[in-house]
Design a protein around this motif. Structure first.
Motif, PDB file in Angstrom:
ATOM      1  N   ILE A 205       0.855  -1.199   0.000  1.00 22.72           N
ATOM      2  CA  ILE A 205       0.000   0.000   0.000  1.00 22.72           C
ATOM      3  C   ILE A 205       0.889   1.245   0.000  1.00 22.72           C
ATOM      4  O   ILE A 205       0.686   2.190  -0.748  1.00 22.72           O
ATOM      5  N   ARG A 206       1.904   1.215   0.818  1.00 25.22           N
ATOM      6  CA  ARG A 206       2.846   2.342   0.907  1.00 25.22           C
ATOM      7  C   ARG A 206       3.507   2.610  -0.452  1.00 25.22           C
ATOM      8  O   ARG A 206       3.739   3.753  -0.831  1.00 25.22           O
ATOM      9  N   ALA A 207       3.766   1.532  -1.193  1.00 24.51           N
ATOM     10  CA  ALA A 207       4.424   1.676  -2.504  1.00 24.51           C
ATOM     11  C   ALA A 207       3.419   1.983  -3.612  1.00 24.51           C
ATOM     12  O   ALA A 207       3.787   2.096  -4.774  1.00 24.51           O
ATOM     13  N   GLY A 208       2.133   2.083  -3.253  1.00 22.76           N
ATOM     14  CA  GLY A 208       1.108   2.404  -4.252  1.00 22.76           C
ATOM     15  C   GLY A 208       0.730   1.217  -5.121  1.00 22.76           C
ATOM     16  O   GLY A 208       0.063   1.379  -6.144  1.00 22.76           O
ATOM     17  N   GLU A 209       1.119   0.021  -4.704  1.00 23.60           N
ATOM     18  CA  GLU A 209       0.827  -1.161  -5.533  1.00 23.60           C
ATOM     19  C   GLU A 209      -0.479  -1.840  -5.141  1.00 23.60           C
ATOM     20  O   GLU A 209      -0.909  -2.796  -5.781  1.00 23.60           O
ATOM     21  N   GLN A 210      -1.070  -1.402  -4.071  1.00 24.30           N
ATOM     22  CA  GLN A 210      -2.284  -2.039  -3.550  1.00 24.30           C
ATOM     23  C   GLN A 210      -3.025  -0.963  -2.769  1.00 24.30           C
ATOM     24  O   GLN A 210      -2.391  -0.041  -2.228  1.00 24.30           O
ATOM     25  N   GLU A 211      -4.370  -1.067  -2.695  1.00 24.50           N
ATOM     26  CA  GLU A 211      -5.131  -0.032  -2.004  1.00 24.50           C
ATOM     27  C   GLU A 211      -5.704  -0.535  -0.680  1.00 24.50           C
ATOM     28  O   GLU A 211      -5.752   0.181   0.300  1.00 24.50           O
TER      29      GLU A 211
END
Ligand code: NAP
Length: 330
Positions: A205-211
């Motif tokens: 989530i932090r890396a923007g790969e998952q919400e």
């Protein structure tokens, strides 16, 4: 004759197998790790810890008593650490027969092989806090003297294996001990275990790969620890004059929600925005709260453990980042 001690570790491809191999290799042991027949010999945990070339791998069918006898007769190990098991409580509800058969018969075969062909080998059995089941709050913390009331096929299998080990110790005078370990975590934990899932999910989530991250019962309360520190007790248990059983735990208790919130806070993420409840992730029977008293291991084994939950979470996140960087560079 060489003074080098040989140690056999079953379940070398698992979390604890890798950390224990690292510890024993560092102490000068010759380490033989066993794998299930046909399993790949490229073991990420050993490679990540940079000890793959310090461990000799053997394929071994622990369900075959003759094969187990042959390996022990040949190796005459000073110490055997039995870590191999179907280790997931959740999986055990879907695969109760395989879980029970493997988690008990493998132990029976090892104990009987020690008795018949390698009687000086010392034996460690990986028992589990799950064996105690749902202990009433007024009886907590759990101590070694408490009765088991297992609440999953996994826990039932571990209780049977535990008593097999005690029985061989008492019936044949073997140096056979059980470490009753509470949940312990690391970056080498399998992806289906919840703390690994939370840390991985939060990093994605932090890396923007998952919400979003979906979790089951967040109210369960557990006693979590750090795997590299817990494997040290396994070794300490086999250095004593008399074999015995020990609880291995932090002594601290918190809810899964507390742990998950700590992870999200460390990563500066909004827990309430990203985490949702999924009914499908609930278990048939769940232990509400368990935590233990590690006084016996501290007193009798000189074990020291002082990682509180916040520092544990920080350590696990740092390790997960290192593991991801290593995996990406492979
Ligand atoms: P893990 O990562 O799941 O590793 C389990 C090991 O057992 C793996 O090497 C696995 O091999 C092997 N195994 C499973 N089924 C097998 C089979 N049918 N034949 C041969 N090998 C098989 O578990 P862990 O976290 O390292 O835990 C080590 C031991 O401690 C286990 O016995 C577990 O039940 C017990 N324990 C763990 C905890 C904990 O919090 N981690 C707490 C209490 C007790 P593959 O890689 O081929 O599957």
């Amino acid at each position: 004759m060489s003074d080098t001690k040989t140690a056999i570790i079953t379940g070398i491809s698992g979390q604890d197998g890798a950390y224990l191999a690292q510890l024993l290799a560092g102490k000068g042991y010759r380490v033989v790790g066993t794998l299930r027949p046909g399993a790949a010999t490229d073991i990420p945990g050993l490679a990540f810890l940079d000890i793959a070339d310090r461990v000799e791998l053997e394929h071994l069918d622990l369900m075959n008593a003759d094969d187990v006898n042959a390996l022990l007769r040949q190796e005459q190990p000073a110490e055997i650490y039995n870590l191999a098991a179907q280790s997931s409580v959740g999986t055990s509800f879907g695969e109760p027969t395989d879980t029970f058969q493997f988690n008990t018969l493998s132990v029976q075969h090892l104990l009987d092989a020690i008795r018949s062909v390698s009687p000086t080998s010392r034996f460690y059995q990986a028992s589990s806090s799950e064996m105690f089941g749902n202990v009433g709050r007024d009886r907590l913390p759990i101590r070694e003297s408490m009765l088991f009331h297992p609440a999953s096929p996994y826990a039932v299998s571990k209780a049977a294996a535990h008593w097999l080990t005690v029985n061989y110790r008492e019936a044949y005078g073997m140096h056979a001990s059980c470490g009753i370990l509470f949940n312990h975590e690391s970056c080498l934990r399998r992806d289906n275990f919840v703390i690994k899932k939370i840390i991985s999910g939060a990093l994605d989530i932090r890396a923007g790969e998952q919400e979003r991250l979906e979790l089951g019962n967040l109210a369960v309360q557990r006693d979590w620890g750090y795997a590299p520190a817990y494997v040290e007790v396994m070794w300490r248990m086999l250095q004593t004059g008399t074999a015995d059983d020990y609880l291995v735990c932090s002594g601290e208790v918190g809810s899964l929600e507390d742990m998950a919130r700590l992870v999200f806070t460390e990563l500066e993420l909004d827990f309430d925005r990203h985490v949702s409840f999924n009914q499908a992730l609930l278990r048939n029977v769940e232990l509400d709260i368990i935590y233990g008293d590690n006084g016996k291991a501290r007193r009798e084994l000189g074990w020291e453990y002082d990682l509180d939950r916040r520092r544990l979470v920080q350590q696990l996140i740092a390790d997960e980042r290192a593991f991801r960087a290593w995996s990406a560079a492979r």
